[in-house]
Scaffold this active site. Structure first.
Site, PDB file in Angstrom:
ATOM      1  N   LYS A 177       0.845  -1.208   0.000  1.00 24.90           N
ATOM      2  CA  LYS A 177       0.000   0.000   0.000  1.00 24.90           C
ATOM      3  C   LYS A 177       0.870   1.243   0.000  1.00 24.90           C
ATOM      4  O   LYS A 177       2.031   1.229   0.434  1.00 24.90           O
ATOM      5  CB  LYS A 177      -0.954   0.036   1.210  1.00 24.90           C
ATOM      6  CG  LYS A 177      -0.272   0.020   2.591  1.00 24.90           C
ATOM      7  CD  LYS A 177       0.183   1.352   3.127  1.00 24.90           C
ATOM      8  CE  LYS A 177       0.893   1.233   4.471  1.00 24.90           C
ATOM      9  NZ  LYS A 177       1.657   2.404   4.862  1.00 24.90           N
TER      10      LYS A 177
ATOM     11  N   ASP B 282      -2.571  -1.719  10.075  1.00 28.90           N
ATOM     12  CA  ASP B 282      -2.671  -1.724   8.604  1.00 28.90           C
ATOM     13  C   ASP B 282      -3.159  -3.059   8.049  1.00 28.90           C
ATOM     14  O   ASP B 282      -3.360  -3.185   6.832  1.00 28.90           O
ATOM     15  CB  ASP B 282      -1.287  -1.452   7.978  1.00 28.90           C
ATOM     16  CG  ASP B 282      -0.828  -0.012   8.180  1.00 28.90           C
ATOM     17  OD1 ASP B 282      -1.645   0.838   8.572  1.00 28.90           O
ATOM     18  OD2 ASP B 282       0.365   0.249   7.930  1.00 28.90           O
TER      19      ASP B 282
HETATM   20  O1  C5P Z   1      -0.554  -1.308  14.673  1.00 29.92           O
HETATM   21  P1  C5P Z   1       0.896  -1.525  14.439  1.00 29.92           P
HETATM   22  O2  C5P Z   1       1.414  -2.735  15.173  1.00 29.92           O
HETATM   23  O3  C5P Z   1       1.259  -1.562  12.988  1.00 29.92           O
HETATM   24  O4  C5P Z   1       1.636  -0.272  15.041  1.00 29.92           O
HETATM   25  C1  C5P Z   1       3.027  -0.242  15.255  1.00 29.92           C
HETATM   26  C2  C5P Z   1       3.380   0.962  16.088  1.00 29.92           C
HETATM   27  O5  C5P Z   1       3.186   2.154  15.329  1.00 29.92           O
HETATM   28  C3  C5P Z   1       2.552   1.157  17.336  1.00 29.92           C
HETATM   29  O6  C5P Z   1       3.075   0.426  18.414  1.00 29.92           O
HETATM   30  C4  C5P Z   1       2.650   2.660  17.559  1.00 29.92           C
HETATM   31  O7  C5P Z   1       3.891   2.993  18.130  1.00 29.92           O
HETATM   32  C5  C5P Z   1       2.671   3.193  16.149  1.00 29.92           C
HETATM   33  N1  C5P Z   1       1.314   3.560  15.671  1.00 29.92           N
HETATM   34  C6  C5P Z   1       0.708   4.683  16.197  1.00 29.92           C
HETATM   35  N2  C5P Z   1      -0.542   5.046  15.776  1.00 29.92           N
HETATM   36  C7  C5P Z   1      -1.180   4.330  14.821  1.00 29.92           C
HETATM   37  C8  C5P Z   1      -0.580   3.183  14.263  1.00 29.92           C
HETATM   38  C9  C5P Z   1       0.683   2.829  14.709  1.00 29.92           C
HETATM   39  O8  C5P Z   1       1.277   5.365  17.057  1.00 29.92           O
HETATM   40  N3  C5P Z   1      -2.392   4.709  14.413  1.00 29.92           N
END
Ligand code: C5P
Length: 309
Positions: free
Chosen positions: A13, A140
């Site tokens: 993406k 994501d």
């Molecule tokens: O959801 P995911 O595991 O991909 O997120 C990885 C990290 O990215 C989270 O632990 C956070 O630090 C950051 N993040 C965030 N806000 C979001 C998505 C991700 O702060 N909406």
């Protein structure tokens, strides 16, 4: 009878608009995240095995974790646990999406593994169940399942469909090494704090998608989309990796309509007027020496799809 292997193809993406709101109490940021699935694909093949095993192939396969931190492994474990079965599966990842590149490669493998295991095990999960597991795996991952184009709210996992006409042409400049998504969000918070705007959900307005951007997608107008592309994580990614500014400049000087960092980077995305222009932007980027390699593709494309099995 041993079930036949199942292969699922899943796209990368690019975020055509990534509006980052304030830091929430749970450590995530509220987003208005407009995703577009583009034609760089991983393939995940699920084969019956005595236990959960992960393998990977492709030029960057050595960077893919082969333990239970891999989202493909976590997807298999989550589906098996819900259905009270043993995760006896070998998941092979044919890796073509840049690793830690800001193109949701790890998320893509999670969504693909989930669809592949569901087909292999005959668990018959509903779309809603699959989306719920995806949301647990990462912000994501639901988008990797659905593909096309969508607006992600919440931390990015709450999807609404976005209408797109035709296809947009892109060049991606891949960097050496990845960037950590949490580190880029932390840098975004730090830059906001330093500029005096505050960085918490109490300091900042609720993020909203741009009407101009949604209209540009709806009408399929690349020039209008170019004017509306925006990524609130870009300044943070460039702050952590200043050389990205050179890559972005090389692509716009090479004829791109617009340039932006893809998600949390370090991959840079360049929107081109048409396929011919995309090829010349790619050439300019390669000769500039500001990136490791380039990929030319288009989107939207469908999400995780069974191609075999
Ligand atoms: O959801 P995911 O595991 O991909 O997120 C990885 C990290 O990215 C989270 O632990 C956070 O630090 C950051 N993040 C965030 N806000 C979001 C998505 C991700 O702060 N909406």
């Amino acid at each position: 009878m041993t079930p036949a292997p199942v292969t699922v193809r899943v796209p990368a993406k690019v975020n055509v608009q990534l509006v980052v709101g304030g830091l929430r109490h749970d450590g995530f940021h509220d987003l208005a995240n407009v995703f577009l699935a583009v034609g760089l694909f991983d393939e995940v093949t699920a084969t019956p095995a005595d236990r959960l095993r992960i393998s990977a192939s492709g030029p960057d396969a050595h960077q893919v974790p082969l333990d239970e931190t891999n989202l493909a492994a976590r997807a298999a474990l989550a589906l098996a646990a819900r259905h009270g079965i043993e995760p006896r599966v070998h998941l092979h990842i044919g890796k073509d999406i840049p690793v830690a590149g800001g193109m949701a490669g790890g998320s893509a493998d999670g969504a693909a593994a989930l669809v592949a295991c569901d087909a292999l095990w005959g668990t018959g999960a509903t779309r809603g169940e699959l989306l719920a597991i995806c949301a647990d795996l990462g912000s994501d991952v639901p988008f990797s399942l659905v593909g096309g184009a969508a607006l992600g709210r919440g931390r990015g996992e709450l999807l609404e469909p976005v209408e797109v006409s035709g296809s947009f042409h892109w060049v991606f400049a891949l960097a050496d090494g990845g960037l950590s998504t949490p580190a880029v969000y932390r840098e975004c918070d730090r830059l906001r704090e330093a500029s005096g705007s505050g960085h918490t959900a109490a300091d900042l307005p609720e993020p909203q998608p741009s009407p101009q951007l949604l209209a540009a997608l709806r009408t399929g107008d690349p020039a209008a989309l170019a004017g509306a592309l925006a990524n609130d994580l870009q300044a943070a990614a460039v702050s952590l990796r200043p050389a990205l500014a050179d890559t972005l400049r090389a692509g716009t000087e090479g004829g791109a309509l617009a340039a932006l960092v893809s998600g949390s980077g370090p991959t840079c995305a360049f929107l081109a007027k048409d396929p011919e222009s995309a090829e010349s932007v790619a050439e300019a980027l390669l000769t500039s020496g500001t990136c490791r390699t380039v990929r030319v593709t288009s989107g939207p494309v469908p999400g995780a799809t069974v191609v075999h099995g």
